[in-house]
Enzyme design. Structure first.
Site, PDB file in Angstrom:
ATOM      1  N   GLU A   1     -46.399 -28.792  18.726  1.00 16.74           N
ATOM      2  CA  GLU A   1     -45.579 -29.643  19.338  1.00 16.74           C
ATOM      3  C   GLU A   1     -46.018 -31.138  18.862  1.00 16.74           C
ATOM      4  OE1 GLU A   1     -43.038 -31.735  21.129  1.00 16.74           O
ATOM      5  OE2 GLU A   1     -43.078 -29.362  21.162  1.00 16.74           O
TER       6      GLU A   1
ATOM      7  N   GLU B   1     -21.687 -35.139  33.236  1.00 21.28           N
ATOM      8  CA  GLU B   1     -22.828 -35.315  34.270  1.00 21.28           C
ATOM      9  C   GLU B   1     -23.241 -36.695  34.614  1.00 21.28           C
ATOM     10  OE1 GLU B   1     -24.675 -30.779  34.014  1.00 21.28           O
ATOM     11  OE2 GLU B   1     -26.318 -32.694  33.459  1.00 21.28           O
TER      12      GLU B   1
ATOM     13  N   GLU C   1     -12.118 -38.635  25.663  1.00 21.47           N
ATOM     14  CA  GLU C   1     -12.513 -37.195  25.096  1.00 21.47           C
ATOM     15  C   GLU C   1     -11.348 -36.975  24.045  1.00 21.47           C
ATOM     16  OE1 GLU C   1     -12.973 -33.659  23.855  1.00 21.47           O
ATOM     17  OE2 GLU C   1     -14.411 -34.439  25.259  1.00 21.47           O
TER      18      GLU C   1
ATOM     19  N   ALA D   1     -21.931 -39.296  23.871  1.00 23.19           N
ATOM     20  CA  ALA D   1     -22.121 -37.873  24.309  1.00 23.19           C
ATOM     21  C   ALA D   1     -21.109 -36.851  23.691  1.00 23.19           C
ATOM     22  CB  ALA D   1     -22.198 -37.838  25.706  1.00 23.19           C
ATOM     23  N   VAL D   2     -21.233 -36.900  22.341  1.00 27.48           N
ATOM     24  CA  VAL D   2     -20.689 -36.204  21.398  1.00 27.48           C
ATOM     25  C   VAL D   2     -21.100 -35.022  20.890  1.00 27.48           C
ATOM     26  CG1 VAL D   2     -18.965 -38.090  20.641  1.00 27.48           C
ATOM     27  CG2 VAL D   2     -21.186 -37.759  19.650  1.00 27.48           C
TER      28      VAL D   2
ATOM     29  N   VAL E   1     -24.741 -32.243  20.304  1.00 38.54           N
ATOM     30  CA  VAL E   1     -25.912 -32.366  19.698  1.00 38.54           C
ATOM     31  C   VAL E   1     -26.124 -31.563  18.301  1.00 38.54           C
ATOM     32  CG1 VAL E   1     -27.218 -32.547  21.852  1.00 38.54           C
ATOM     33  CG2 VAL E   1     -26.826 -30.245  20.860  1.00 38.54           C
TER      34      VAL E   1
ATOM     35  N   MET F   1     -25.963 -24.258  22.826  1.00 40.91           N
ATOM     36  CA  MET F   1     -27.110 -25.055  22.894  1.00 40.91           C
ATOM     37  C   MET F   1     -27.501 -25.286  24.452  1.00 40.91           C
ATOM     38  SD  MET F   1     -26.463 -27.371  19.738  1.00 40.91           S
ATOM     39  CE  MET F   1     -26.569 -26.875  17.943  1.00 40.91           C
TER      40      MET F   1
ATOM     41  N   HIS G   1     -21.971 -13.292  55.286  1.00 48.56           N
ATOM     42  CA  HIS G   1     -21.118 -14.223  56.045  1.00 48.56           C
ATOM     43  C   HIS G   1     -21.828 -15.176  57.201  1.00 48.56           C
ATOM     44  CE1 HIS G   1     -17.365 -15.919  58.012  1.00 48.56           C
ATOM     45  NE2 HIS G   1     -18.021 -15.485  59.226  1.00 48.56           N
TER      46      HIS G   1
END
Length: 470
Positions: A33, A192, A208, A274-275, A277, A322, A449
């Site tokens: 990592e 989000e 969009e 935000a198109v 990844v 993803m 319930h």
């Protein structure tokens, strides 16, 4: 040169889970990592965004206290404190991952890895490795698992500059709350953030390119969500694209091109790109080894095997969907196959998707449109939250549960939900699909319930004309 049974490159959800499972199976395991344990999901994705959204949710309830017979005066927020809480949640879990790896005797090698021939991995030192940690050098393993994740996709003209044009990294740590925001893309990440910033009082516009918001979701569920978003004051432009961005000193003017060829310009404080990844496949040496890639991802079979024996790939780098939970499961079946266990290949049709906007959206399996395109004769059941006592008591009566069955066999083909806490409800349908449950089994299941889960039962009943409360 240290020799391992398994070396895993990347310690995100797929990588660290695979490492722990490999160690449990008695395999000598190391994980490489370069930045942070837990990967993007834990540090800059799934977890910190949920912390932000929780703050927004509490703020929403405080500003609507009178709806519950309560009073709250002088309600406000501290942007820095919201961000600090979110980062603290990530830090806590990051430390937890480190503890789990240590507990399971997994070696953590700090650095950037490149695959070499003969089952070897060359590691270049990380910038700030922990004191005394394993680092640069060559390591060898019988099996090498690539779990390098993904990064934000960058489109020409929408390149992030970290000041005016943000990716999700910058959107999670705003120094101040923008007054006007443009979000490009209405997938899970985009919607989000749009939901968070709108709840905090920001004027939000979402652009969009597709014909519906949240394009992968069932069209009916997406339409309900869009109405709720717009009722909250969010502006949504469908079948549109950002043609140009003109940056000022502390603002951006966007030229938006619509389907009919007309254009609209809006000036905002910040833009979130935000198109989507793209997989992190560069610099790994995949080309030198002849490992097959396609559309920015490593090509794998159902248990993570690549085109080269002894090399595997899991998670985002192995292709869509993803999602962190897909990566975790993929990691487990990959190392279990390595250990010689009998495993079931990944069935992507049974992977749930969750979007933590307000209202929440969750789904699994085929949409109504996809089921028809696949040639199924279907029965569709729908049940609105307005018919559920718990939803009304919560003040969350706007929502819908939709189930899709094969009319011939009663097989549950898909389930799609919008409303309060549906991200917690969806797993009931996921379990049912994995157990090959039919409509008869679900009809005869007793749901407690009063709970929101009763909407799930009623939706199944509705598919066969037996709903009680509508």
């Amino acid at each position: 040169m240290s020799q391992y049974d398994v070396i895993i490159i990347g310690a995100g959800p797929g990588g660290y889970v695979a490492a722990i499972r490999a160690a449990q199976l008695g395999l000598k395991t190391a994980v490489v990592e370069g930045k942070h344990l837990g990967g993007i999901c834990l540090n800059w994705g799934c977890i910190p965004t949920k912390a932000l959204l929780r703050s927004a949710e509490i703020y929403h309830y405080m500003t609507h206290a009178k709806d519950y017979g309560l009073s709250a005066d002088n309600v406000g927020f501290d942007t820095a404190a919201i961000v600090k809480r979110s980062r603290g949640v990530s830090a806590q879990l990051n430390g937890g991952v480190g503890g789990l790896l240590k507990k399971n005797k997994v070696d953590v090698i700090w650095g950037t890895a490149k695959l070499l021939k003969g089952g070897k991995v060359a590691v270049t030192a990380a910038d700030n490795p922990p004191k005394g940690a394993l680092g640069a050098g060559e390591y060898a393993a019988k099996h090498i698992v690539v779990a390098t994740g993904a990064r934000p996709r960058v489109l020409p003209g929408l390149e992030p500059d970290r000041k005016l044009v943000w990716t999700y990294f910058e959107a999670m740590v705003p120094e101040a709350m923008p007054k006007k925001l443009l979000v490009v893309g209405s997938g899970a990440i985009g919607i989000e953030f749009a939901s968070f910033y709108r709840t905090m009082g920001c004027e939000v516009t979402v652009v969009e390119v597709m014909s519906q918001v949240m394009p992968v979701e069932d069209h009916e569920i997406a339409a309900i969500a869009q109405k709720r978003f717009e009722k909250q004051g969010m502006k949504i432009l469908l079948e549109a694209k950002v043609a140009k961005l003109d940056k000022g000193a502390d603002s951006v003017t966007a030229t938006i091109e619509k389907k009919d060829g007309s254009t609209e310009t809006i000036t905002v404080d910040r833009v979130i790109a935000a198109v989507g990844v793209v997989g992190n496949i560069e610099g790994l040496g995949l080309e030198d080894l002849g490992i097959k890639t396609e559309r920015g991802c490593v090509v794998v079979d159902g248990v993570g095997r690549t085109s080269m024996p002894g090399v595997y790939a899991i998670g985002d780098v192995a292709g869509p969907p993803m999602l962190a939970h897909k990566a975790e499961h993929e990691g487990v079946i990959c190392v279990e196959a390595i250990a010689g266990k009998h495993v079931h290949p990944m069935d992507k049709a049974k992977i749930p998707g969750c979007t933590y906007c307000h209202p929440q959206v969750a789904s699994v399996g085929l949409t109504e449109r996809k089921a028809k395109e696949a040639g199924y004769d279907i029965k569709v059941g729908k049940f609105p939250f307005i018919g559920n006592g718990k939803a009304i008591a919560l003040g969350e009566s706007d929502g819908l549960v939709k189930t899709i069955f094969d009319a011939k066999t009663g097989q549950l083909l898909g389930a799609h939900l919008v409303g309060a806490e549906v991200t917690e409800l969806i797993q009931g349908f996921v379990v049912a699909m994995n157990l090959e449950t039919t409509e008869e089994d679900l009809m005869h299941t007793v749901f407690p319930h009063p709970t929101l889960s009763e909407t799930m039962h009623e939706s199944v009943l509705a598919a066969y004309g037996r709903a009680i409360h509508i």
